[in-house]
Write a protein that holds these residues in place. Structure first.
Motif, PDB file in Angstrom:
ATOM      1  N   THR A  45       0.922  -1.280   0.001  1.00  0.00           N
ATOM      2  CA  THR A  45       0.056  -0.120   0.054  1.00  0.00           C
ATOM      3  C   THR A  45       0.860   1.071   0.008  1.00  0.00           C
ATOM      4  N   LEU A  46       0.536   2.056  -0.959  1.00  0.00           N
ATOM      5  CA  LEU A  46       1.127   3.508  -0.885  1.00  0.00           C
ATOM      6  C   LEU A  46       0.183   4.539  -0.257  1.00  0.00           C
ATOM      7  N   CYS A  47      -1.124   4.330  -0.432  1.00  0.00           N
ATOM      8  CA  CYS A  47      -1.997   5.026   0.185  1.00  0.00           C
ATOM      9  C   CYS A  47      -3.373   4.928  -0.015  1.00  0.00           C
ATOM     10  N   TYR A  48      -4.364   4.857   1.025  1.00  0.00           N
ATOM     11  CA  TYR A  48      -5.863   4.578   1.085  1.00  0.00           C
ATOM     12  C   TYR A  48      -6.378   6.073   0.823  1.00  0.00           C
ATOM     13  N   LEU A  49      -7.399   6.063   0.268  1.00  0.00           N
ATOM     14  CA  LEU A  49      -8.224   7.241   0.029  1.00  0.00           C
ATOM     15  C   LEU A  49      -9.701   6.881   0.101  1.00  0.00           C
ATOM     16  N   ASP A 102       6.884   9.869  -0.887  1.00  0.00           N
ATOM     17  CA  ASP A 102       6.808  11.108  -0.553  1.00  0.00           C
ATOM     18  C   ASP A 102       6.392  12.198  -1.600  1.00  0.00           C
ATOM     19  N   ALA A 103       6.652  11.935  -2.883  1.00  0.00           N
ATOM     20  CA  ALA A 103       6.443  12.617  -4.018  1.00  0.00           C
ATOM     21  C   ALA A 103       4.737  12.456  -4.140  1.00  0.00           C
ATOM     22  N   LEU A 104       4.559  11.239  -4.120  1.00  0.00           N
ATOM     23  CA  LEU A 104       2.956  10.976  -4.232  1.00  0.00           C
ATOM     24  C   LEU A 104       2.236  11.839  -3.203  1.00  0.00           C
ATOM     25  N   MET A 105       2.544  11.500  -1.661  1.00  0.00           N
ATOM     26  CA  MET A 105       1.890  12.222  -0.622  1.00  0.00           C
ATOM     27  C   MET A 105       1.822  13.821  -1.104  1.00  0.00           C
ATOM     28  N   ARG A 106       2.817  14.293  -1.737  1.00  0.00           N
ATOM     29  CA  ARG A 106       3.180  15.780  -1.784  1.00  0.00           C
ATOM     30  C   ARG A 106       1.878  15.995  -2.833  1.00  0.00           C
ATOM     31  N   ALA A 107       1.737  15.415  -3.917  1.00  0.00           N
ATOM     32  CA  ALA A 107       0.868  15.718  -4.957  1.00  0.00           C
ATOM     33  C   ALA A 107      -0.432  15.445  -4.255  1.00  0.00           C
ATOM     34  N   LEU A 108      -0.743  14.604  -3.666  1.00  0.00           N
ATOM     35  CA  LEU A 108      -2.236  14.232  -3.282  1.00  0.00           C
ATOM     36  C   LEU A 108      -2.447  15.423  -2.151  1.00  0.00           C
ATOM     37  N   ARG A 109      -1.422  15.812  -1.286  1.00  0.00           N
ATOM     38  CA  ARG A 109      -1.901  17.106  -0.587  1.00  0.00           C
ATOM     39  C   ARG A 109      -2.078  18.167  -1.402  1.00  0.00           C
ATOM     40  N   ALA A 117       0.082  13.454   5.621  1.00  0.00           N
ATOM     41  CA  ALA A 117       0.456  12.111   5.380  1.00  0.00           C
ATOM     42  C   ALA A 117       1.114  11.731   6.768  1.00  0.00           C
ATOM     43  N   GLY A 118       0.449  10.615   7.400  1.00  0.00           N
ATOM     44  CA  GLY A 118       0.956  10.209   8.480  1.00  0.00           C
ATOM     45  C   GLY A 118       2.114   9.225   8.344  1.00  0.00           C
ATOM     46  N   SER A 119       2.733   8.512   9.289  1.00  0.00           N
ATOM     47  CA  SER A 119       3.769   7.661   9.261  1.00  0.00           C
ATOM     48  C   SER A 119       3.340   6.489   8.110  1.00  0.00           C
ATOM     49  N   TRP A 120       4.414   5.855   7.576  1.00  0.00           N
ATOM     50  CA  TRP A 120       4.451   4.938   6.691  1.00  0.00           C
ATOM     51  C   TRP A 120       5.366   3.774   6.860  1.00  0.00           C
ATOM     52  N   THR A 121       4.853   2.753   6.784  1.00  0.00           N
ATOM     53  CA  THR A 121       5.760   1.678   6.807  1.00  0.00           C
ATOM     54  C   THR A 121       5.599   0.783   5.596  1.00  0.00           C
ATOM     55  N   PRO A 122       6.295   0.753   4.696  1.00  0.00           N
ATOM     56  CA  PRO A 122       6.124  -0.310   3.587  1.00  0.00           C
ATOM     57  C   PRO A 122       6.061  -1.688   3.945  1.00  0.00           C
TER      58      PRO A 122
END
Length: 171
Positions: A45-49, A102-109, A117-122
């Motif tokens: 998971t990279l992100c849930y929306l 990080d780039a993905l989270m920036r774009a979504l913000r 974007a909270g903490s993330w553990t791949p």
């Protein structure tokens, strides 16, 4: 009442990587009552929306298309059970994966899809409800050449299913 849906942005392993994950999962001792996702639903998971449809979904797809994904050569090399009784396989630290996330989270913000974007553990979830599961002492490294990320709609129905909405190749 309509079934709950959520959007998932993630990396989905190809067949050879799934086979390695499944072989490792088969080496565990699992408690009665644990649940395991089917092979085709394994993902990092990279992100849930929240679910977006119509114009918002199109804006999201356009946003994701503008986030360049580098080719990522990942090594899945550790596994275990977290305090929330979810068992996982994790990749070795990888600067490219972290920078892409990080780039993905920036774009979504920046486009208003997330506010922070909270903490993330791949990780790849291999089982749930796994209190007292016993994993092997060693995970033979599984090489994963990740060359795309996907946007899928998760349908929380019975049976649960993923609907592929789009795939974004590495540049």
């Amino acid at each position: 009442m309509a079934a709950r849906r959520q959007l998932l942005i993630g990396l989905f392993p190809p067949a050879n990587v799934r086979a390695g994950i499944l072989a490792h999962r088969a080496d565990w001792w699992w408690p009665r009552g644990c649940t395991m996702p089917p092979a085709g639903r394994l993902h990092l998971t990279l992100c849930y929306l929240p679910d977006h449809q119509g114009e918002a979904e199109q804006r999201l797809r356009a946003t994701l298309a503008c986030v360049p994904m580098p080719p990522l050569d990942l090594t899945l090399d550790s596994s275990g059970t977290w305090r929330n009784d979810v068992s996982v396989v994790c990749p070795a630290a990888h600067d490219g994966l972290r920078e892409f996330h990080d780039a993905l989270m920036r774009a979504l913000r920046q486009t208003g899809f997330i506010s922070y974007a909270g903490s993330w553990t791949p990780h790849v979830t291999i089982a749930r409800k796994t209190e007292r599961a016993a994993c092997p002492a060693h995970l033979p490294p599984i090489q994963w050449a990740a060359r795309e990320f996907r946007l899928v709609r998760s349908h929380f129905t019975h049976p649960f299913r993923h609907e592929l909405l789009d795939a974004y190749p590495a540049c």
